[in-house]
Design a protein around this motif. Structure first.
Motif, PDB file in Angstrom:
ATOM      1  N   TRP A  15       0.838  -1.254   0.026  1.00  0.00           N
ATOM      2  CA  TRP A  15      -0.041  -0.041   0.090  1.00  0.00           C
ATOM      3  C   TRP A  15       0.784   1.295  -0.072  1.00  0.00           C
ATOM      4  O   TRP A  15       0.645   2.375  -0.862  1.00  0.00           O
ATOM      5  N   LEU A  16       1.920   1.227   0.825  1.00  0.00           N
ATOM      6  CA  LEU A  16       2.763   2.511   0.860  1.00  0.00           C
ATOM      7  C   LEU A  16       3.563   2.491  -0.517  1.00  0.00           C
ATOM      8  O   LEU A  16       3.480   3.780  -1.012  1.00  0.00           O
ATOM      9  N   VAL A  17       3.994   1.581  -1.039  1.00  0.00           N
ATOM     10  CA  VAL A  17       4.636   1.632  -2.281  1.00  0.00           C
ATOM     11  C   VAL A  17       3.867   2.151  -3.410  1.00  0.00           C
ATOM     12  O   VAL A  17       4.021   3.149  -4.419  1.00  0.00           O
ATOM     13  N   ALA A  18       2.476   1.628  -3.437  1.00  0.00           N
ATOM     14  CA  ALA A  18       1.497   1.943  -4.311  1.00  0.00           C
ATOM     15  C   ALA A  18       1.515   3.609  -4.439  1.00  0.00           C
ATOM     16  O   ALA A  18       1.212   4.137  -5.384  1.00  0.00           O
ATOM     17  N   ARG A  19       1.395   4.154  -3.279  1.00  0.00           N
ATOM     18  CA  ARG A  19       1.298   5.421  -2.948  1.00  0.00           C
ATOM     19  C   ARG A  19       2.500   6.653  -3.503  1.00  0.00           C
ATOM     20  O   ARG A  19       2.345   7.479  -3.902  1.00  0.00           O
ATOM     21  N   ARG A  20       3.569   5.702  -3.779  1.00  0.00           N
ATOM     22  CA  ARG A  20       4.855   6.356  -4.216  1.00  0.00           C
ATOM     23  C   ARG A  20       5.166   6.249  -5.708  1.00  0.00           C
ATOM     24  O   ARG A  20       6.009   6.756  -6.073  1.00  0.00           O
ATOM     25  N   VAL A  21       4.468   5.051  -6.153  1.00  0.00           N
ATOM     26  CA  VAL A  21       4.922   5.035  -7.772  1.00  0.00           C
ATOM     27  C   VAL A  21       4.163   6.129  -8.357  1.00  0.00           C
ATOM     28  O   VAL A  21       3.002   6.369  -8.488  1.00  0.00           O
ATOM     29  N   PRO A  22       5.136   6.540  -9.434  1.00  0.00           N
ATOM     30  CA  PRO A  22       4.624   7.733 -10.304  1.00  0.00           C
ATOM     31  C   PRO A  22       3.346   6.982 -11.088  1.00  0.00           C
ATOM     32  O   PRO A  22       3.598   5.846 -11.645  1.00  0.00           O
ATOM     33  N   SER A  23       2.325   7.927 -11.362  1.00  0.00           N
ATOM     34  CA  SER A  23       1.346   7.334 -12.172  1.00  0.00           C
ATOM     35  C   SER A  23       1.690   7.288 -13.635  1.00  0.00           C
ATOM     36  O   SER A  23       1.300   6.135 -14.380  1.00  0.00           O
ATOM     37  N   GLY A  24       2.469   8.341 -14.173  1.00  0.00           N
ATOM     38  CA  GLY A  24       2.930   7.731 -15.446  1.00  0.00           C
ATOM     39  C   GLY A  24       1.918   8.422 -16.292  1.00  0.00           C
ATOM     40  O   GLY A  24       1.926   8.235 -17.719  1.00  0.00           O
ATOM     41  N   ILE A  25       0.876   9.148 -15.894  1.00  0.00           N
ATOM     42  CA  ILE A  25      -0.104   9.774 -16.854  1.00  0.00           C
ATOM     43  C   ILE A  25       0.274  10.778 -17.446  1.00  0.00           C
ATOM     44  O   ILE A  25       0.705  11.866 -16.877  1.00  0.00           O
ATOM     45  N   ASN A  26       0.375  11.028 -18.780  1.00  0.00           N
ATOM     46  CA  ASN A  26       0.949  12.433 -19.371  1.00  0.00           C
ATOM     47  C   ASN A  26      -0.483  12.804 -20.079  1.00  0.00           C
ATOM     48  O   ASN A  26      -0.864  12.181 -21.025  1.00  0.00           O
ATOM     49  N   LEU A  27      -1.010  13.890 -19.771  1.00  0.00           N
ATOM     50  CA  LEU A  27      -2.302  14.543 -20.042  1.00  0.00           C
ATOM     51  C   LEU A  27      -1.861  15.197 -21.334  1.00  0.00           C
ATOM     52  O   LEU A  27      -2.816  15.597 -22.053  1.00  0.00           O
ATOM     53  N   GLY A  28      -0.698  15.515 -21.852  1.00  0.00           N
ATOM     54  CA  GLY A  28      -0.497  16.338 -23.141  1.00  0.00           C
ATOM     55  C   GLY A  28      -0.493  17.846 -22.798  1.00  0.00           C
ATOM     56  O   GLY A  28      -0.685  18.500 -23.744  1.00  0.00           O
ATOM     57  N   HIS A  29      -0.531  18.126 -21.674  1.00  0.00           N
ATOM     58  CA  HIS A  29      -0.436  19.764 -21.302  1.00  0.00           C
ATOM     59  C   HIS A  29       0.700  20.205 -21.464  1.00  0.00           C
ATOM     60  O   HIS A  29       1.839  19.718 -20.903  1.00  0.00           O
TER      61      HIS A  29
END
Length: 122
Positions: A15-29
């Motif tokens: 759970w703690l690791v999942a909070r620290r993992v970058p989402s990697g979502i690039n919205l293109g802004h």
């Protein structure tokens, strides 16, 4: 062979690791603001600001993925109980969210943990 307490600790770590993992979502802004270089007074006043934690190690991410794979052996309700408890919520808060009594939520969580342990040993 894992015990319930060891499995509980593994899910807490996941759970703690999942909070620290970058989402990697690039919205293109794109940002058209100029780059900001703070002066020494601005740096001094921002010393109390929260520092972002470092991304987790590859081993920690691998252990998190392993725990996530174990969740597929459980029903949706059991997954939610395991994840809420891994998040550090008290049994009272979990009971409010799930609509169960504290003892029933605890019993279902323990049953889910035992189910994972038994599946690992097959």
């Amino acid at each position: 062979m894992l015990t319930i307490n060891e499995l509980r600790d593994r899910y807490r770590e996941a759970w703690l690791v999942a909070r620290r993992v970058p989402s990697g979502i690039n919205l293109g802004h794109a940002s058209y603001w100029p780059e900001f270089n703070p002066n020494r007074w601005e740096v001094y006043h921002s010393e109390d600001a929260r520092i972002k934690s470092a991304p987790p190690s590859a081993d920690a991410v691998d252990r998190m993925v392993e725990c996530m794979r174990w969740l597929r052996w459980l029903s949706e309700e059991e997954r939610e109980l395991v994840w809420l408890r891994a998040g550090g919520l008290s049994w009272r808060d979990i009971a409010k969210k799930s609509g169960l009594s504290r003892m029933t939520a605890s019993r279902y969580w323990r049953k889910a943990m035992m189910h994972v342990i038994l599946r690992q040993n097959q």
